[in-house]
Motif scaffolding. Structure first.
Motif, PDB file in Angstrom:
ATOM      1  N   PRO A 105      -3.213 -18.590  -3.130  1.00 30.65           N
ATOM      2  CA  PRO A 105      -3.904 -17.388  -3.600  1.00 30.65           C
ATOM      3  C   PRO A 105      -3.004 -16.168  -3.598  1.00 30.65           C
ATOM      4  O   PRO A 105      -2.099 -16.037  -2.805  1.00 30.65           O
ATOM      5  N   ILE A 106      -3.306 -15.283  -4.543  1.00 28.22           N
ATOM      6  CA  ILE A 106      -2.610 -14.008  -4.602  1.00 28.22           C
ATOM      7  C   ILE A 106      -3.296 -13.071  -3.624  1.00 28.22           C
ATOM      8  O   ILE A 106      -4.504 -12.868  -3.679  1.00 28.22           O
ATOM      9  N   VAL A 107      -2.493 -12.516  -2.743  1.00 24.23           N
ATOM     10  CA  VAL A 107      -3.077 -11.641  -1.719  1.00 24.23           C
ATOM     11  C   VAL A 107      -2.804 -10.193  -2.080  1.00 24.23           C
ATOM     12  O   VAL A 107      -1.656  -9.806  -2.294  1.00 24.23           O
ATOM     13  N   ILE A 108      -3.867  -9.447  -2.170  1.00 18.67           N
ATOM     14  CA  ILE A 108      -3.725  -8.017  -2.445  1.00 18.67           C
ATOM     15  C   ILE A 108      -4.002  -7.256  -1.161  1.00 18.67           C
ATOM     16  O   ILE A 108      -5.060  -7.410  -0.547  1.00 18.67           O
ATOM     17  N   GLN A 109      -3.035  -6.440  -0.737  1.00 15.04           N
ATOM     18  CA  GLN A 109      -3.237  -5.599   0.438  1.00 15.04           C
ATOM     19  C   GLN A 109      -3.859  -4.292  -0.020  1.00 15.04           C
ATOM     20  O   GLN A 109      -3.249  -3.560  -0.791  1.00 15.04           O
ATOM     21  N   PHE A 110      -5.067  -4.041   0.455  1.00 10.67           N
ATOM     22  CA  PHE A 110      -5.767  -2.836   0.050  1.00 10.67           C
ATOM     23  C   PHE A 110      -5.967  -1.963   1.273  1.00 10.67           C
ATOM     24  O   PHE A 110      -6.658  -2.361   2.202  1.00 10.67           O
ATOM     25  N   TRP A 111      -5.382  -0.788   1.261  1.00  8.31           N
ATOM     26  CA  TRP A 111      -5.528   0.135   2.396  1.00  8.31           C
ATOM     27  C   TRP A 111      -6.333   1.322   1.932  1.00  8.31           C
ATOM     28  O   TRP A 111      -6.014   1.943   0.920  1.00  8.31           O
ATOM     29  N   ASP A 112      -7.352   1.662   2.698  1.00  7.63           N
ATOM     30  CA  ASP A 112      -8.101   2.857   2.343  1.00  7.63           C
ATOM     31  C   ASP A 112      -8.547   3.580   3.601  1.00  7.63           C
ATOM     32  O   ASP A 112      -8.722   2.967   4.655  1.00  7.63           O
ATOM     33  N   TYR A 113      -8.779   4.856   3.466  1.00  9.64           N
ATOM     34  CA  TYR A 113      -9.211   5.669   4.600  1.00  9.64           C
ATOM     35  C   TYR A 113     -10.691   5.454   4.868  1.00  9.64           C
ATOM     36  O   TYR A 113     -11.423   4.894   4.056  1.00  9.64           O
ATOM     37  N   LYS A 173      -7.188 -13.082  -2.935  1.00  9.56           N
ATOM     38  CA  LYS A 173      -7.695 -12.673  -1.628  1.00  9.56           C
ATOM     39  C   LYS A 173      -7.314 -11.210  -1.422  1.00  9.56           C
ATOM     40  O   LYS A 173      -6.181 -10.820  -1.675  1.00  9.56           O
ATOM     41  N   ILE A 174      -8.264 -10.427  -0.992  1.00 14.27           N
ATOM     42  CA  ILE A 174      -7.975  -9.022  -0.740  1.00 14.27           C
ATOM     43  C   ILE A 174      -8.054  -8.770   0.758  1.00 14.27           C
ATOM     44  O   ILE A 174      -9.103  -8.968   1.370  1.00 14.27           O
ATOM     45  N   GLU A 175      -6.932  -8.340   1.325  1.00 10.67           N
ATOM     46  CA  GLU A 175      -6.934  -7.990   2.748  1.00 10.67           C
ATOM     47  C   GLU A 175      -7.088  -6.482   2.855  1.00 10.67           C
ATOM     48  O   GLU A 175      -6.214  -5.734   2.440  1.00 10.67           O
ATOM     49  N   ALA A 176      -8.189  -6.087   3.453  1.00 14.60           N
ATOM     50  CA  ALA A 176      -8.460  -4.650   3.528  1.00 14.60           C
ATOM     51  C   ALA A 176      -8.077  -4.109   4.892  1.00 14.60           C
ATOM     52  O   ALA A 176      -8.357  -4.720   5.912  1.00 14.60           O
ATOM     53  N   THR A 177      -7.437  -2.968   4.917  1.00 17.94           N
ATOM     54  CA  THR A 177      -7.104  -2.280   6.165  1.00 17.94           C
ATOM     55  C   THR A 177      -7.666  -0.880   6.098  1.00 17.94           C
ATOM     56  O   THR A 177      -7.464  -0.172   5.108  1.00 17.94           O
ATOM     57  N   ARG A 178      -8.389  -0.504   7.127  1.00 18.98           N
ATOM     58  CA  ARG A 178      -8.953   0.852   7.167  1.00 18.98           C
ATOM     59  C   ARG A 178      -7.979   1.789   7.848  1.00 18.98           C
ATOM     60  O   ARG A 178      -7.421   1.454   8.868  1.00 18.98           O
ATOM     61  N   PRO A 234       1.528  -1.393   1.100  1.00 21.22           N
ATOM     62  CA  PRO A 234       0.386  -2.176   0.631  1.00 21.22           C
ATOM     63  C   PRO A 234       0.460  -2.279  -0.893  1.00 21.22           C
ATOM     64  O   PRO A 234       1.380  -1.754  -1.507  1.00 21.22           O
ATOM     65  N   ASP A 235      -0.525  -2.950  -1.492  1.00 18.95           N
ATOM     66  CA  ASP A 235      -0.513  -3.071  -2.942  1.00 18.95           C
ATOM     67  C   ASP A 235      -1.331  -1.985  -3.602  1.00 18.95           C
ATOM     68  O   ASP A 235      -0.898  -1.353  -4.558  1.00 18.95           O
ATOM     69  N   VAL A 236      -2.546  -1.791  -3.064  1.00 23.00           N
ATOM     70  CA  VAL A 236      -3.404  -0.729  -3.579  1.00 23.00           C
ATOM     71  C   VAL A 236      -3.770   0.146  -2.393  1.00 23.00           C
ATOM     72  O   VAL A 236      -4.094  -0.360  -1.327  1.00 23.00           O
ATOM     73  N   ALA A 237      -3.705   1.442  -2.550  1.00 25.31           N
ATOM     74  CA  ALA A 237      -4.031   2.312  -1.424  1.00 25.31           C
ATOM     75  C   ALA A 237      -4.818   3.513  -1.914  1.00 25.31           C
ATOM     76  O   ALA A 237      -4.552   4.042  -3.001  1.00 25.31           O
ATOM     77  N   GLY A 238      -5.768   3.946  -1.113  1.00 27.97           N
ATOM     78  CA  GLY A 238      -6.595   5.082  -1.467  1.00 27.97           C
ATOM     79  C   GLY A 238      -6.011   6.372  -0.909  1.00 27.97           C
ATOM     80  O   GLY A 238      -5.496   6.410   0.200  1.00 27.97           O
ATOM     81  N   SER A 239      -6.094   7.443  -1.683  1.00 26.51           N
ATOM     82  CA  SER A 239      -5.642   8.769  -1.258  1.00 26.51           C
ATOM     83  C   SER A 239      -4.251   8.714  -0.668  1.00 26.51           C
ATOM     84  O   SER A 239      -3.968   9.346   0.345  1.00 26.51           O
ATOM     85  N   ALA A 240      -3.390   7.950  -1.284  1.00 28.91           N
ATOM     86  CA  ALA A 240      -2.069   7.735  -0.700  1.00 28.91           C
ATOM     87  C   ALA A 240      -0.954   8.332  -1.528  1.00 28.91           C
ATOM     88  O   ALA A 240       0.215   8.065  -1.260  1.00 28.91           O
ATOM     89  N   LEU A 241      -1.291   9.102  -2.552  1.00 27.63           N
ATOM     90  CA  LEU A 241      -0.241   9.603  -3.435  1.00 27.63           C
ATOM     91  C   LEU A 241       0.633  10.612  -2.702  1.00 27.63           C
ATOM     92  O   LEU A 241       0.169  11.613  -2.190  1.00 27.63           O
ATOM     93  N   ASN A 242       1.895  10.317  -2.661  1.00 28.40           N
ATOM     94  CA  ASN A 242       2.863  11.126  -1.947  1.00 28.40           C
ATOM     95  C   ASN A 242       4.094  11.164  -2.827  1.00 28.40           C
ATOM     96  O   ASN A 242       4.632  10.124  -3.188  1.00 28.40           O
ATOM     97  N   ILE A 243       4.507  12.364  -3.191  1.00 28.67           N
ATOM     98  CA  ILE A 243       5.608  12.437  -4.156  1.00 28.67           C
ATOM     99  C   ILE A 243       6.865  11.772  -3.624  1.00 28.67           C
ATOM    100  O   ILE A 243       7.689  11.296  -4.394  1.00 28.67           O
TER     101      ILE A 243
END
Lengths: 457, 303, 292
Positions: free
Chosen positions: A35-43, A68-73, A93-102
């Motif tokens: 499986p393809i594992v997507i690391q998803f981090w969100d606040y 498979k999505i592995e979520a980290t808070r 991570p692969d997808v992250a919320g509110s993580a935009l940093n120049i």
């Protein structure tokens, strides 16, 4: 004895062996699994939104085989550091919320979104939302929600003092000043008012009072981010207005300017010493909760000490910031919630990440924002609060709310300008000088940043 | 010859388990950090040995991170704050522990144990928890300190929000718990003072204060120096209380060197190399100070 | 232990009223200081059991009748039932680190103290030197080592192994063992004991104080470590207590009650340990090696 001696020699060898085996084992497991594992981090997003996210993750896994999505808070306090360590050690991570940093953008770690959204999709987002995720002409994140700061009014105090709240939630600066004067009451004539019109705060990362300046036309940076244009007649007028509120007309809490957001909120909601305050829209929901709690306590018969200690139920409303003349009032926004995708090597995985991110920021997700007192970034979500007695008019203003510039040096720009504004508001520095110093220091910051960037490239 | 090399072998064997872990998990990262200080910050990619060699060779920028750090005004504020903090905290902490340990002497065994425990127990709480607790205590409106002052009719200041007193507030909150360890160490050292010396002083009719000054305190010099060294090292590295209570603010009135390092590494953009550089400047400072103090300790040991 | 009070004859001579006065003044200072030290902790306890909203008013409402376990329950609830997981994780990690570190430190400390081998001083100084590098500088490289090189991220070994590497325990053990007279080992050697035998049968039993102190300190230090576990762990159920509580810290200005309750829960082992091991702790510090 000899056995023990032998095991002593063997021990470190075994340790290293175990480490190596563990390392290999993990690697081989990784190669065998499909499986393809997507690391998803969100606040942390609040109970309801957290739960919705988990449901969406489960749904996504079910509807997409082999994913498979592995979520980290992440916690708001320590999350950015955790993310930073992961990113800079090469493990983002692969997808992250509110993580935009120049910083990440400059290192080429983030997937740009320009080609990933169809023109219809792009048009669906409010321009301010897209701007807040754009750096040097490219879109680096997909917008999700907006927030804004608003003025909260204590209608009970308005009524008691015999002042009418602004019609249609709007007022010009003159009207605002007039009402503030009426709301400032010095009952015993000792020069210290018991009740003030408003409280002002300026502090790094606290943007509650910036809308006053924006409404006069303040801009902080030029569009290309290279020049600081803070030093302008508009800014001067804006700061002078605020200064006068505190020192000339004395309608704002003394100490305004050095106060913090939580202090002005406390004075507003607990002490009832100011009739108005600038707060984020979350305060509407917070005040409602407080009212409900007081009511329930009263119903339970917790009566002694009730009126004084347990707080009063506040009849409140919101208003827009005072506009200059006939211009449309502007709200300020601390930022735009968004999702970021880190650079992917596998095109298959990238497609899935994009799909996941899009799913999480459109359709239902926009509706769920209402549980968190957040506002949508998409036009198609409509007005989430149209049936809300207080907030039904606010949506279009939030959609247009001005977000502070997205810039790698923003943390320092914020600190510098906030400090100068504080000094000006406290009267420790002439206003014009404070503004000029702030602009000069910020320009120096910008120059240094671009200089170093040039050297690095 | 054979026995000495055999002994060497045993020496190595005994340190091997710890040393191997140390090399991998502490020494290696410190080495990498040291290398980082001389390189332009970029993501440390390590998917293979080729990456590592590239990291070693490319991105080298010499001493620029160091010169950038020295050119940063906040560095000097941080240096000043750290030195100020250390210069106040160390004498305060060591002096208080000495005083308390001396005051405990005449009490009986049980009371001694009780007081020692009472002073030591709170310092065993985690720094994070103590900092959170004190931040709550220092709250200008709801904090117990200002409420108590209010009850006495005094207007309490904004302990953590006033740049003039913020650092002092943090120092006080730490000073309350700092003497704990010192009291125990001093008590133990006092108990090892040979009877004869004290007998002699007593025979001469020395009063308590004289006894303290001429006999006890000089004998405690090694302990004192040890505590001074330890407290100096800790004070130079103060971070948690700043992080929890004021985040270096207001302005940079409570920014210390380690907080400055944290800020460079995690809040600023593209300055991780500078953070590494400042870390090594700090390391050098602490090492020099500790070395000097160790030397003094060594020469004082004979009595 | 010298009883210095034996040298004073309290209350038997006319000038003793001065002594009594000084004694009471001394006791007063001691008691006052103890209060200063304990009041904040008592406050923490009170806040932990006072319903959170009562603390948010302009004057916090503290009433003993209102004491409740609500805050603690909130903390449990907000952790999604993982609180006991976190507690257990913290505990067993700290235990493993404590026992392992004591053993490793004892061995290494003995070697640095008593054995001769080339490079002994240098290696020891390198150990000490790393104590002075702030961890903020090491975090990212350590992450690289643990994750990229060893692929141990999000596991408890990733916490245990780096903690075992800490040199503080080695330092203490070495200082202590330096003060042990060499006759002990020499005698054992003459009797034909192997080196490891000497270590187990002669050195260890005599070193009980420092071993106990090392074990306790390492346990507490591991228990309260926060930043590294935060960075290296991803799955919520693997969290240690301090990391889990960090999630409750968000918006802490609005929830001092929950915060104090969480802090209290996280400190209970500290208090327990202290009560149980108080004697060993104080004895562990009463050796001359520490002073010179």
């Amino acid at each position: 004895m000899e056995r023990i001696k032998r095991s002593l020699i063997v021990l470190p060898i075994v340790c290293l062996g175990v480490l190596g085996a563990a390392g290999c084992a993990r690697q081989s497991v990784g190669e065998q699994a499909k499986p393809i594992v997507i690391q998803f981090w969100d606040y942390q997003r609040g109970t309801d939104l957290n739960r919705w996210e988990e449901e969406q993750i489960a749904w996504f896994e079910q509807t997409h085989s082999n994913v498979k999505i592995e979520a980290t808070r992440l916690a708001w306090q320590s999350g950015p550091e955790k993310l930073d360590v992961a990113v800079f050690s090469g493990n983002p991570p692969d997808v992250a919320g509110s993580a935009l940093n120049i910083a990440y953008v400059e290192q080429g770690l983030i997937e740009p979104w320009d080609d990933l959204l169809s023109p219809e999709d792009m048009a669906d987002f409010y321009p301010t939302a897209l701007n807040a995720c754009t750096w040097e002409g490219r879109l680096w994140a997909i917008p999700w929600y907006k927030t804004a700061y608003i003025m909260m009014l204590n209608l009970d105090l308005f009524r008691e003092t015999g002042v009418e709240p602004p019609k249609g939630h709007r007022w010009t600066w003159e009207e605002f000043l007039e009402k503030m004067k009426q709301l400032t009451v010095d009952k015993d004539g000792d020069g210290m008012s018991e009740q003030y019109g408003i409280g002002i705060n300026f502090y790094p990362e606290e943007f509650e009072s910036w809308a006053f300046l924006y409404n006069e036309g303040t801009e902080i940076l030029s569009p290309d981010g290279r020049r600081c244009v803070f030093d302008s007649p508009e800014t001067l007028r804006g700061v002078e207005n605020l200064y006068d509120l505190v020192h000339k007309y004395k309608v704002a809490l003394s100490g305004s300017g050095a106060m913090r957001q939580y202090e002005t909120w406390d004075v507003f909601t607990n002490e009832w010493r100011i009739a108005a305050t600038c707060q984020g829209l979350w305060s509407v929901f917070a005040q409602r909760r407080t009212n409900r709690r007081i009511e329930q306590a009263a119903q339970r018969g917790e009566s002694d000490d009730a009126g004084v200690l347990r707080g009063r139920i506040m009849d409140f409303d919101v208003a827009l910031f005072p506009s200059s003349g006939t211009a449309e009032p502007i709200l300020a926004s601390a930022g735009v919630g968004h999702l970021v995708i880190f650079k992917q090597k596998d095109p298959e995985k990238k497609k899935l990440c994009v799909e996941f991110a899009k799913h999480m920021t459109s359709g239902d997700s926009q509706k769920m924002l209402a549980t968190q007192s957040l506002f949508p970034a998409r036009r198609s979500a409509g007005d989430l609060y149209e049936h809300d007695p207080i907030l039904s008019f606010v949506q279009p203003y939030v959609a247009k709310a001005k977000v502070h510039p997205l810039h790698p040096e923003w943390v320092n720009i914020d600190r510098t300008l906030s400090k100068q504004l504080q000094l000006a508001m406290l009267g420790e520095k002439p206003i014009a000088e404070a503004i000029r110093d702030g602009a000069t220091q910020v320009q120096a910051l910008l120059d240094r940043y671009y200089e170093r960037r040039r050297e690095r490239r | 010859m054979r026995t000495s090399s055999r002994k060497s072998l045993w020496g190595y064997l005994f340190i091997a388990p710890h040393l191997s872990l140390f090399l991998v998990f502490l020494f290696l990262p410190v080495l990498l950090a040291f290398l980082l200080a001389f390189r332009e910050v970029s993501v440390i990619r390590f998917e293979g040995s080729a990456d590592f060699f590239r990291f070693l060779v490319s991105d080298y920028i010499g001493w620029r991170n160091f010169s950038d750090a020295f050119a940063e005004p906040v560095f000097y504020s941080a240096l000043r704050n750290t030195l100020l903090y250390t210069l106040v905290m160390v004498p305060l902490s060591v002096g208080l522990s000495l005083l308390l340990a001396l005051l405990i002497i005449p009490l009986n065994e049980r009371l001694q144990g009780l007081f020692r425990g009472a002073y030591y127990l709170p310092s065993m709480f985690s720094g994070v928890i103590l900092a959170l607790l004190w931040r709550w205590i220092y709250e200008p409106k709801n904090g117990i300190l200002n409420l108590a002052l209010d009850a006495l009719g005094v207007q309490g200041p904004n302990w953590l929000g006033d740049p003039k007193i913020a650092l002092a507030s943090i120092l006080v909150s730490a000073a309350v718990y700092a003497p704990g360890l010192g009291v125990i160490i001093y008590s133990a050292a006092i108990s090892r003072i040979p009877d004869e010396l004290l007998e002699a002083a007593h025979m001469d009719g020395a009063s308590t204060l004289q006894k303290w000054r001429s006999v006890v305190i000089p004998l405690l010099k090694p302990t004192t120096l040890f505590l001074v060294v330890i407290n100096t090292i800790w004070s130079f590295q103060v971070f948690t209380s700043i992080y929890i209570m004021t985040r270096g603010g207001p302005g940079d009135s409570t920014t210390t060197l380690v907080y400055f390092i944290y800020d460079l590494a995690f809040k600023q953009v593209g300055r991780k190399g500078e953070a590494a550089a400042v870390s090594f400047i700090l390391f050098a400072m602490v090492a020099i100070v500790a070395f000097i103090q160790f030397r003094m300790l060594r020469s004082e040991a004979e009595y | 232990m010298v009883q210095l009070n034996e040298l004073r004859e309290i209350g038997t001579r006319p000038t003793d009223w001065a002594k009594n006065l000084r004694l009471s003044a001394a006791s007063l200072i001691l008691v006052l200081w103890a209060l200063v030290v304990f009041l904040p902790l008592a406050w923490m306890g009170i806040c932990a059991f006072t319903p959170n909203e009562n603390l948010l008013f302009t004057r916090p409402v503290i009433r003993f009748e209102a004491f409740s376990l609500d805050n603690l329950r909130s903390v449990f609830r907000r952790s999604n039932g993982l609180f006991d997981n976190w507690l257990f994780n913290s505990f067993y990690i700290a235990l493993v680190v404590s026992i392992g570190s004591t053993f490793l430190s004892a061995m290494a400390g003995y070697s640095y103290a008593k054995m001769r081998f080339p490079g002994r001083q240098v290696i020891f100084w390198i150990l000490l030197a790393t104590l002075m590098v702030p961890y903020q500088a090491i975090v990212i490289p350590l992450f690289v080592v643990v994750n990229n090189m060893l692929r141990l991220a999000d596991s408890h070994w990733a916490i245990i192994l780096p903690q075992l590497a800490a040199p503080a325990g080695v330092f203490f053990c070495r200082q202590y063992m330096k003060t042990l007279p060499s006759d002990l080992e020499d005698a054992a050697r003459i009797d034909g004991c192997s080196e490891f035998g000497i270590f187990c049968r002669v050195i260890l039993p005599v070193s009980r104080p420092v071993l106990a102190a090392t074990a306790i300190f390492t346990f507490l230090w591991s228990w309260e470590s926060f930043f590294w576990p935060l960075v290296i762990l991803r799955s919520e159920k693997r969290f240690v207590l301090q990391v889990g509580l960090a999630y409750l810290q968000d918006n802490s200005l609005l929830s001092p009650g929950y915060l104090m309750a969480g802090a209290l829960a996280a400190s209970i082992p500290v208090v327990l340990f202290f009560i149980v091991f108080q004697r060993q702790l104080t004895k562990g510090f009463s050796f001359g090696g520490l002073q010179g």
